[in-house]
Enzyme design. Structure first.
Site, mmCIF file in Angstrom:
data_model
loop_
_atom_site.group_PDB
_atom_site.id
_atom_site.type_symbol
_atom_site.label_atom_id
_atom_site.label_comp_id
_atom_site.label_asym_id
_atom_site.label_seq_id
_atom_site.Cartn_x
_atom_site.Cartn_y
_atom_site.Cartn_z
ATOM 1 N N TYR A 1 -2.429 -1.062 10.230
ATOM 2 C CA TYR A 1 -2.471 -1.297 8.784
ATOM 3 C C TYR A 1 -1.220 -0.738 8.113
ATOM 4 C CZ TYR A 1 -3.972 -0.990 3.907
ATOM 5 O OH TYR A 1 -4.046 -1.098 2.533
ATOM 6 N N SER B 1 0.837 -1.198 0.000
ATOM 7 C CA SER B 1 0.000 0.000 0.000
ATOM 8 C C SER B 1 0.866 1.239 0.000
ATOM 9 C CB SER B 1 -0.912 0.023 1.231
ATOM 10 O OG SER B 1 -1.635 1.237 1.302
#
Length: 270
Positions: free
Chosen positions: A157, A144
């Protein structure tokens, strides 16, 4: 450079295949002639996708309903993959949480680490010896843009994606000249369907339509990049901006700004 040629015995594995980028990756690979092993928790969605891909593209599709955050279940799957001829591995499964980590469910945050980071490591290590022995293989990891910099209110995350990003790019350099391709997918916002205005999430409301990319376009761009053994593919303007910010913006300045945005996302999701 190209991807391994599909064969009757080889399989491409896609985790998180029941929705979003995972479904799109599975579809893209099936269109290119790859038989598949689809991995996710929801059996009914995997089965429906398997039937659709077999009917449309004539490939064999196996379903593995596995919770990759469960170490025991994951170990069983990894053991199977180690014994199979896996030509392509798409480590795509992952989830995110928003809000101050101290206020989130601790058990779920631990499961998130298992899914987003440890599962990537375990499944990669399971298939890698076979790929090296054949001098052929391809590994795509969905990291990401959030893994490039500190993201308050998205801490677990972002940290797991930092692991995914760094592990993938490090592994790629280790495998130079082995015949095994490794590519990191580091997207920004990806839209899997047009949201109903009445049911739109805070993320949909905050980010304009122009910054979103589709899961289908992400999948095609990613598999094309994997075929070329490109180190990193960053679809979408937001992902590109976050990648640049992660490399050049002072973290003491970027963290508060990003943290404010993600706090709003957390409040909207609560």
């Amino acid at each position: 450079m190209s991807l391994p040629v599909p064969t009757a015995d080889s399989r491409a594995v896609v985790t998180g295949a029941s929705s979003g980028i995972g479904t799109a990756l599975a579809t893209e690979l099936a269109e290119r002639g790859y038989s598949l092993i689809l991995v996710a928790r929801r059996t009914e969605l995997l089965t429906a996708l398997a039937e659709r891909l077999t009917s449309s593209h004539g490939v064999q599709v196996e379903v593995r309903a596995v919770d990759l955050s469960d170490p025991v279940a994951r170990e069983k799957l990894a053991g199977e993959l180690a014994e199979r001829e896996i030509s392509v591995l798409c480590n795509n499964a992952g989830v995110a949480t928003f809000g101050p980590v101290a206020q989130l469910d601790a058990g779920f945050e631990r499961d998130l680490v298992q899914l987003n980071a440890v599962a990537v490591h375990d499944l990669t290590l399971a298939v890698l010896p076979g790929m090296l022995a054949r001098r052929s293989g391809a590994i795509l990891v969905t990291g990401s843009a959030a893994g490039n910099l500190p993201v308050p209110n998205n801490a677990t995350y972002a940290a797991t994606k930092a692991f995914a990003n760094t592990f993938t790019e490090s592994l790629r350099h280790e495998l130079k000249g082995t015949g095994v391709h490794v590519t990191l997918l580091a997207p920004g916002p990806v839209r899997t369907e047009t949201p109903d205005p009445a049911e739109a999430s805070i993320v949909d409301k905050v980010l304009p339509d122009s910054v979103w990319v589709t899961s289908e376009s992400v999948a095609k761009e990613s598999i094309d990049a994997l075929a070329r053994n490109k180190m990193r593919v960053v679809p979408g303007i937001v992902g590109k901006v976050m990648s640049v910010a992660g490399g050049y913006a002072p973290r003491a300045l970027s963290a508060p700004v990003i943290g404010t945005l993600y706090r709003k996302l957390g409040e909207g999701e609560g």
